[in-house]
Design a protein around this motif. Sequence first.
Motif, PDB file in Angstrom:
ATOM      1  N   UNK A  44      -3.249   4.128   1.707  1.00 56.02           N
ATOM      2  CA  UNK A  44      -3.010   5.300   0.858  1.00 56.02           C
ATOM      3  C   UNK A  44      -3.662   6.545   1.442  1.00 56.02           C
ATOM      4  N   UNK A  45      -4.797   6.381   2.123  1.00 53.06           N
ATOM      5  CA  UNK A  45      -5.448   7.519   2.781  1.00 53.06           C
ATOM      6  C   UNK A  45      -4.539   8.072   3.877  1.00 53.06           C
ATOM      7  N   UNK A  46      -3.967   7.171   4.684  1.00 59.15           N
ATOM      8  CA  UNK A  46      -3.117   7.608   5.789  1.00 59.15           C
ATOM      9  C   UNK A  46      -1.774   8.173   5.323  1.00 59.15           C
ATOM     10  N   UNK A  47      -1.424   7.938   4.083  1.00 51.91           N
ATOM     11  CA  UNK A  47      -0.160   8.473   3.552  1.00 51.91           C
ATOM     12  C   UNK A  47      -0.296   9.912   3.052  1.00 51.91           C
ATOM     13  N   UNK A  48      -1.466  10.484   3.181  1.00 49.19           N
ATOM     14  CA  UNK A  48      -1.620  11.891   2.815  1.00 49.19           C
ATOM     15  C   UNK A  48      -0.677  12.719   3.683  1.00 49.19           C
ATOM     16  N   UNK A  49       0.033  13.690   3.090  1.00 48.36           N
ATOM     17  CA  UNK A  49       0.983  14.493   3.876  1.00 48.36           C
ATOM     18  C   UNK A  49       0.369  15.116   5.125  1.00 48.36           C
ATOM     19  N   UNK A  50      -0.866  15.539   5.046  1.00 47.02           N
ATOM     20  CA  UNK A  50      -1.501  16.189   6.199  1.00 47.02           C
ATOM     21  C   UNK A  50      -1.834  15.190   7.313  1.00 47.02           C
ATOM     22  N   UNK A  51      -1.717  13.889   7.047  1.00 49.32           N
ATOM     23  CA  UNK A  51      -1.992  12.876   8.058  1.00 49.32           C
ATOM     24  C   UNK A  51      -0.717  12.181   8.531  1.00 49.32           C
ATOM     25  N   UNK A  52       0.424  12.794   8.292  1.00 45.33           N
ATOM     26  CA  UNK A  52       1.707  12.188   8.663  1.00 45.33           C
ATOM     27  C   UNK A  52       1.777  11.888  10.161  1.00 45.33           C
ATOM     28  N   UNK A  53       1.249  12.763  10.992  1.00 45.43           N
ATOM     29  CA  UNK A  53       1.275  12.532  12.441  1.00 45.43           C
ATOM     30  C   UNK A  53       0.460  11.306  12.810  1.00 45.43           C
ATOM     31  N   UNK A  54      -0.690  11.162  12.196  1.00 44.47           N
ATOM     32  CA  UNK A  54      -1.536  10.003  12.466  1.00 44.47           C
ATOM     33  C   UNK A  54      -0.869   8.730  11.968  1.00 44.47           C
ATOM     34  N   UNK A  55      -0.350   8.759  10.767  1.00 41.44           N
ATOM     35  CA  UNK A  55       0.287   7.571  10.209  1.00 41.44           C
ATOM     36  C   UNK A  55       1.472   7.123  11.066  1.00 41.44           C
ATOM     37  N   UNK A  56       2.184   8.081  11.640  1.00 37.59           N
ATOM     38  CA  UNK A  56       3.345   7.725  12.459  1.00 37.59           C
ATOM     39  C   UNK A  56       2.949   6.975  13.727  1.00 37.59           C
ATOM     40  N   UNK A  57       1.678   7.006  14.098  1.00 40.73           N
ATOM     41  CA  UNK A  57       1.208   6.309  15.298  1.00 40.73           C
ATOM     42  C   UNK A  57       0.655   4.919  14.992  1.00 40.73           C
ATOM     43  N   UNK A  58       0.607   4.564  13.723  1.00 40.19           N
ATOM     44  CA  UNK A  58       0.086   3.258  13.343  1.00 40.19           C
ATOM     45  C   UNK A  58       1.216   2.249  13.475  1.00 40.19           C
ATOM     46  N   UNK A  59       1.015   1.279  14.355  1.00 40.39           N
ATOM     47  CA  UNK A  59       2.069   0.316  14.639  1.00 40.39           C
ATOM     48  C   UNK A  59       1.824  -1.056  14.033  1.00 40.39           C
ATOM     49  N   UNK A  60       0.578  -1.481  13.946  1.00 40.11           N
ATOM     50  CA  UNK A  60       0.293  -2.840  13.494  1.00 40.11           C
ATOM     51  C   UNK A  60      -0.761  -2.803  12.397  1.00 40.11           C
ATOM     52  N   UNK A  61      -0.443  -3.480  11.344  1.00 38.36           N
ATOM     53  CA  UNK A  61      -1.409  -3.657  10.250  1.00 38.36           C
ATOM     54  C   UNK A  61      -1.792  -5.131  10.244  1.00 38.36           C
ATOM     55  N   UNK A  62      -3.053  -5.404  10.186  1.00 40.69           N
ATOM     56  CA  UNK A  62      -3.486  -6.787  10.107  1.00 40.69           C
ATOM     57  C   UNK A  62      -4.558  -6.886   9.050  1.00 40.69           C
ATOM     58  N   UNK A  63      -4.402  -7.842   8.201  1.00 33.25           N
ATOM     59  CA  UNK A  63      -5.368  -8.005   7.127  1.00 33.25           C
ATOM     60  C   UNK A  63      -6.056  -9.340   7.282  1.00 33.25           C
ATOM     61  N   UNK A  64      -7.376  -9.313   7.322  1.00 34.64           N
ATOM     62  CA  UNK A  64      -8.161 -10.534   7.390  1.00 34.64           C
ATOM     63  C   UNK A  64      -8.645 -10.871   5.992  1.00 34.64           C
ATOM     64  N   UNK A  65      -8.501 -12.093   5.607  1.00 38.58           N
ATOM     65  CA  UNK A  65      -8.979 -12.530   4.300  1.00 38.58           C
ATOM     66  C   UNK A  65      -9.978 -13.656   4.489  1.00 38.58           C
ATOM     67  N   UNK A  66     -10.990 -13.699   3.620  1.00 35.12           N
ATOM     68  CA  UNK A  66     -12.012 -14.752   3.765  1.00 35.12           C
ATOM     69  C   UNK A  66     -11.470 -16.133   3.458  1.00 35.12           C
TER      70      UNK A  66
END
Length: 66
Positions: A44-66
């Motif tokens: 949700x932080x990266x979805x801020x309109x002012x961070x659109x350029x940064x978000x567009x460079x995010x290619x992989x999301x990985x979530x680690x769970x215990x």
Amino acid sequence: MVVVRDAHLLRTEALQYVYALWSLFQERERRMPVVMVGPERIRSVLRRPSLASLESCVFIWHRLTP
């Protein structure tokens, strides 16, 4: 590689600065990975309109769970 821990706690301006440094580096060198570490709310932080350029460079999301 650059690791940004607790990226969800950074202000928008700080994340824009990370993106600006990454972009500048990309013009002269091979791709440098940036790993942004944080809880699920980082999306949700990266979805801020002012961070659109940064978000567009995010290619992989990985979530680690215990």
